[in-house]
Design a protein around this motif. Structure first.
Motif, PDB file in Angstrom:
ATOM      1  N   SER A  42      31.948 -55.423  86.239  1.00  0.00           N
ATOM      2  CA  SER A  42      32.513 -55.497  84.888  1.00  0.00           C
ATOM      3  C   SER A  42      33.222 -56.828  84.664  1.00  0.00           C
ATOM      4  O   SER A  42      33.095 -57.442  83.592  1.00  0.00           O
ATOM      5  N   ALA A  43      33.989 -57.277  85.660  1.00  0.00           N
ATOM      6  CA  ALA A  43      34.680 -58.559  85.525  1.00  0.00           C
ATOM      7  C   ALA A  43      33.682 -59.692  85.314  1.00  0.00           C
ATOM      8  O   ALA A  43      33.912 -60.602  84.502  1.00  0.00           O
ATOM      9  N   THR A  44      32.571 -59.627  86.035  1.00  0.00           N
ATOM     10  CA  THR A  44      31.542 -60.664  85.881  1.00  0.00           C
ATOM     11  C   THR A  44      30.937 -60.650  84.484  1.00  0.00           C
ATOM     12  O   THR A  44      30.789 -61.698  83.842  1.00  0.00           O
ATOM     13  N   LEU A  45      30.604 -59.465  83.988  1.00  0.00           N
ATOM     14  CA  LEU A  45      29.986 -59.361  82.666  1.00  0.00           C
ATOM     15  C   LEU A  45      30.970 -59.753  81.563  1.00  0.00           C
ATOM     16  O   LEU A  45      30.548 -60.225  80.496  1.00  0.00           O
ATOM     17  N   LEU A  46      32.263 -59.562  81.794  1.00  0.00           N
ATOM     18  CA  LEU A  46      33.252 -59.998  80.802  1.00  0.00           C
ATOM     19  C   LEU A  46      33.374 -61.517  80.758  1.00  0.00           C
ATOM     20  O   LEU A  46      33.564 -62.111  79.688  1.00  0.00           O
ATOM     21  N   LEU A  47      33.260 -62.157  81.924  1.00  0.00           N
ATOM     22  CA  LEU A  47      33.458 -63.603  81.994  1.00  0.00           C
ATOM     23  C   LEU A  47      32.217 -64.407  81.629  1.00  0.00           C
ATOM     24  O   LEU A  47      32.333 -65.554  81.173  1.00  0.00           O
ATOM     25  N   LEU A  48      31.041 -63.848  81.835  1.00  0.00           N
ATOM     26  CA  LEU A  48      29.803 -64.614  81.640  1.00  0.00           C
ATOM     27  C   LEU A  48      29.689 -65.267  80.261  1.00  0.00           C
ATOM     28  O   LEU A  48      29.296 -66.432  80.170  1.00  0.00           O
ATOM     29  N   PRO A  49      30.005 -64.557  79.158  1.00  0.00           N
ATOM     30  CA  PRO A  49      29.837 -65.211  77.850  1.00  0.00           C
ATOM     31  C   PRO A  49      30.730 -66.430  77.642  1.00  0.00           C
ATOM     32  O   PRO A  49      30.459 -67.247  76.763  1.00  0.00           O
ATOM     33  N   TRP A  50      31.793 -66.563  78.429  1.00  0.00           N
ATOM     34  CA  TRP A  50      32.715 -67.681  78.242  1.00  0.00           C
ATOM     35  C   TRP A  50      32.352 -68.878  79.113  1.00  0.00           C
ATOM     36  O   TRP A  50      33.039 -69.911  79.057  1.00  0.00           O
ATOM     37  N   LEU A  51      31.294 -68.748  79.892  1.00  0.00           N
ATOM     38  CA  LEU A  51      30.849 -69.849  80.737  1.00  0.00           C
ATOM     39  C   LEU A  51      29.668 -70.536  80.071  1.00  0.00           C
ATOM     40  O   LEU A  51      28.630 -69.913  79.831  1.00  0.00           O
ATOM     41  N   ARG A  52      29.800 -71.825  79.743  1.00  0.00           N
ATOM     42  CA  ARG A  52      28.746 -72.560  79.050  1.00  0.00           C
ATOM     43  C   ARG A  52      27.670 -73.056  80.009  1.00  0.00           C
ATOM     44  O   ARG A  52      26.521 -73.209  79.644  1.00  0.00           O
ATOM     45  N   SER A  53      28.056 -73.331  81.237  1.00  0.00           N
ATOM     46  CA  SER A  53      27.120 -73.909  82.199  1.00  0.00           C
ATOM     47  C   SER A  53      26.293 -72.820  82.873  1.00  0.00           C
ATOM     48  O   SER A  53      26.830 -71.795  83.325  1.00  0.00           O
ATOM     49  N   PRO A  78      26.044 -50.489  79.312  1.00  0.00           N
ATOM     50  CA  PRO A  78      26.628 -50.897  78.026  1.00  0.00           C
ATOM     51  C   PRO A  78      27.201 -52.307  78.043  1.00  0.00           C
ATOM     52  O   PRO A  78      27.015 -53.077  77.097  1.00  0.00           O
ATOM     53  N   LEU A  79      27.889 -52.669  79.138  1.00  0.00           N
ATOM     54  CA  LEU A  79      28.440 -54.020  79.217  1.00  0.00           C
ATOM     55  C   LEU A  79      27.332 -55.066  79.317  1.00  0.00           C
ATOM     56  O   LEU A  79      27.435 -56.154  78.764  1.00  0.00           O
ATOM     57  N   GLY A  80      26.265 -54.731  80.053  1.00  0.00           N
ATOM     58  CA  GLY A  80      25.142 -55.653  80.164  1.00  0.00           C
ATOM     59  C   GLY A  80      24.486 -55.907  78.817  1.00  0.00           C
ATOM     60  O   GLY A  80      24.171 -57.048  78.467  1.00  0.00           O
ATOM     61  N   LEU A  81      24.307 -54.861  78.024  1.00  0.00           N
ATOM     62  CA  LEU A  81      23.722 -55.022  76.693  1.00  0.00           C
ATOM     63  C   LEU A  81      24.676 -55.770  75.778  1.00  0.00           C
ATOM     64  O   LEU A  81      24.253 -56.551  74.925  1.00  0.00           O
ATOM     65  N   SER A  82      25.984 -55.532  75.951  1.00  0.00           N
ATOM     66  CA  SER A  82      26.968 -56.253  75.142  1.00  0.00           C
ATOM     67  C   SER A  82      26.901 -57.747  75.421  1.00  0.00           C
ATOM     68  O   SER A  82      26.953 -58.572  74.497  1.00  0.00           O
ATOM     69  N   TYR A  83      26.772 -58.107  76.706  1.00  0.00           N
ATOM     70  CA  TYR A  83      26.670 -59.527  77.058  1.00  0.00           C
ATOM     71  C   TYR A  83      25.407 -60.131  76.457  1.00  0.00           C
ATOM     72  O   TYR A  83      25.437 -61.229  75.895  1.00  0.00           O
ATOM     73  N   ARG A  84      24.293 -59.404  76.533  1.00  0.00           N
ATOM     74  CA  ARG A  84      23.033 -59.908  75.982  1.00  0.00           C
ATOM     75  C   ARG A  84      23.142 -60.121  74.480  1.00  0.00           C
ATOM     76  O   ARG A  84      22.680 -61.127  73.930  1.00  0.00           O
ATOM     77  N   SER A  85      23.795 -59.168  73.802  1.00  0.00           N
ATOM     78  CA  SER A  85      23.946 -59.273  72.355  1.00  0.00           C
ATOM     79  C   SER A  85      24.826 -60.456  71.976  1.00  0.00           C
ATOM     80  O   SER A  85      24.542 -61.192  71.029  1.00  0.00           O
ATOM     81  N   PRO A 144      36.494 -55.665  76.848  1.00  0.00           N
ATOM     82  CA  PRO A 144      37.527 -55.313  77.820  1.00  0.00           C
ATOM     83  C   PRO A 144      37.866 -53.829  77.828  1.00  0.00           C
ATOM     84  O   PRO A 144      38.094 -53.239  78.896  1.00  0.00           O
ATOM     85  N   LEU A 145      37.880 -53.211  76.654  1.00  0.00           N
ATOM     86  CA  LEU A 145      38.149 -51.777  76.584  1.00  0.00           C
ATOM     87  C   LEU A 145      37.057 -50.986  77.280  1.00  0.00           C
ATOM     88  O   LEU A 145      37.333 -50.036  78.031  1.00  0.00           O
ATOM     89  N   ALA A 146      35.793 -51.374  77.050  1.00  0.00           N
ATOM     90  CA  ALA A 146      34.676 -50.686  77.697  1.00  0.00           C
ATOM     91  C   ALA A 146      34.760 -50.811  79.212  1.00  0.00           C
ATOM     92  O   ALA A 146      34.484 -49.849  79.944  1.00  0.00           O
ATOM     93  N   ALA A 147      35.155 -51.994  79.705  1.00  0.00           N
ATOM     94  CA  ALA A 147      35.278 -52.193  81.154  1.00  0.00           C
ATOM     95  C   ALA A 147      36.363 -51.287  81.733  1.00  0.00           C
ATOM     96  O   ALA A 147      36.182 -50.702  82.811  1.00  0.00           O
ATOM     97  N   CYS A 148      37.481 -51.154  81.039  1.00  0.00           N
ATOM     98  CA  CYS A 148      38.560 -50.287  81.520  1.00  0.00           C
ATOM     99  C   CYS A 148      38.144 -48.820  81.503  1.00  0.00           C
ATOM    100  O   CYS A 148      38.496 -48.060  82.419  1.00  0.00           O
ATOM    101  N   VAL A 149      37.411 -48.426  80.490  1.00  0.00           N
ATOM    102  CA  VAL A 149      36.921 -47.041  80.431  1.00  0.00           C
ATOM    103  C   VAL A 149      35.953 -46.763  81.587  1.00  0.00           C
ATOM    104  O   VAL A 149      36.007 -45.712  82.231  1.00  0.00           O
ATOM    105  N   LEU A 150      35.067 -47.724  81.868  1.00  0.00           N
ATOM    106  CA  LEU A 150      34.151 -47.568  82.990  1.00  0.00           C
ATOM    107  C   LEU A 150      34.907 -47.403  84.302  1.00  0.00           C
ATOM    108  O   LEU A 150      34.556 -46.562  85.137  1.00  0.00           O
ATOM    109  N   MET A 151      35.951 -48.203  84.490  1.00  0.00           N
ATOM    110  CA  MET A 151      36.724 -48.114  85.727  1.00  0.00           C
ATOM    111  C   MET A 151      37.397 -46.748  85.840  1.00  0.00           C
ATOM    112  O   MET A 151      37.469 -46.172  86.927  1.00  0.00           O
ATOM    113  N   ALA A 152      37.872 -46.212  84.719  1.00  0.00           N
ATOM    114  CA  ALA A 152      38.503 -44.897  84.735  1.00  0.00           C
ATOM    115  C   ALA A 152      37.490 -43.784  85.008  1.00  0.00           C
ATOM    116  O   ALA A 152      37.855 -42.716  85.525  1.00  0.00           O
TER     117      ALA A 152
END
Length: 238
Positions: free
Chosen positions: A163-174, A220-227, A113-121
């Motif tokens: 960014s919102a999509t990449l933040l939410l993706l890890p919490w979706l099981r389906s 960075p967010l994409g790699l974070s999601y992959r990791s 979430p911090l990375a997403a806010c920094v990107l937006m700024a």
């Protein structure tokens, strides 16, 4: 003498999840870097054409004249790229993901979430100087001026919704839910882009340049999601 029966087998232990191949993350990183390098190269090419008033701008203007048709729907689509809409939505997602991560005891839950806010700024910090440097004039339906390249509304939409999509993706099981979310993100960004061009707020290349610029920013967010996906696949579940 009766044949010996095989001893009854005890219940087998749960099969641990199959971990991803060790080289999969490295392969993903190479693909990401290749795509980012291509995006930067194409962005540099378009920017050079804008600065040099190259022949590509003639094609761009002809495409714009063929697409421009100001109407209420195109204006509504373009408005989805306003900071007053996109930024609060990202903020809500960041708060939700932070709460989920903290509640579930996820490691470094605050980092994405911090990375997403920094990107937006970073969006205005990058877009505004580029606008002033290139000084491209607007379409015929816009007032004269030189601050149209690249498109700030497109960049805002791409970073906020991406960014919102990449933040939410890890919490979706389906897998279906993840696909639906990715599709919604693409529809929103493409809708904003189409609305900006259709309404005459921007030339098509202004929009394309913002796409190319935002791709590497989301890396960075994409790699974070992959990791995180790789880590979760190695974690045994009951």
């Amino acid at each position: 003498m009766s044949p010996t029966r095989p001893a009854p087998q005890s219940e087998s232990a749960p099969t641990p999840p199959v971990a991803e191949r060790p080289g999969s993350l490295r392969l993903s990183l190479r693909v990401f870097l290749l795509l980012c390098g291509l995006s930067v190269l194409l962005f540099a090419l378009i920017t050079w054409q804008v600065l040099a008033d190259g022949p590509l701008l003639g094609v761009d203007e002809r495409v714009s004249h063929a697409l421009v048709h100001p109407d209420r729907w195109s204006e509504l689509l373009a408005d989805l790229g306003n900071g007053q809409i996109a930024v609060p939505l990202l903020a809500l997602v960041a708060v939700y993901v932070s709460w989920r991560g903290h509640t579930d005891g996820a490691g470094r839950w605050w980092l994405p979430p911090l990375a997403a806010c920094v990107l937006m700024a970073l969006v205005p910090a990058i877009i505004v100087p580029l606008k002033e440097w290139t000084g491209r004039h607007g379409t015929p339906v816009m007032p004269p001026g030189g601050d149209y390249y690249p498109s700030g509304h497109t960049a805002t939409a791409a970073i906020a919704y991406g960014s919102a999509t990449l933040l939410l993706l890890p919490w979706l099981r389906s897998a279906l839910a993840r696909l639906a979310l990715l599709t919604l993100c693409a529809v929103l960004v493409l809708g904003v882009s189409f609305g900006l061009v259709r309404r005459g707020y921007h030339w098509p290349l202004d929009v394309v340049a913002s796409w190319l610029l935002c791709g590497p920013l989301l890396l960075p967010l994409g790699l974070s999601y992959r990791s995180r996906r790789q880590s979760s696949s190695r974690t045994p579940r009951c």
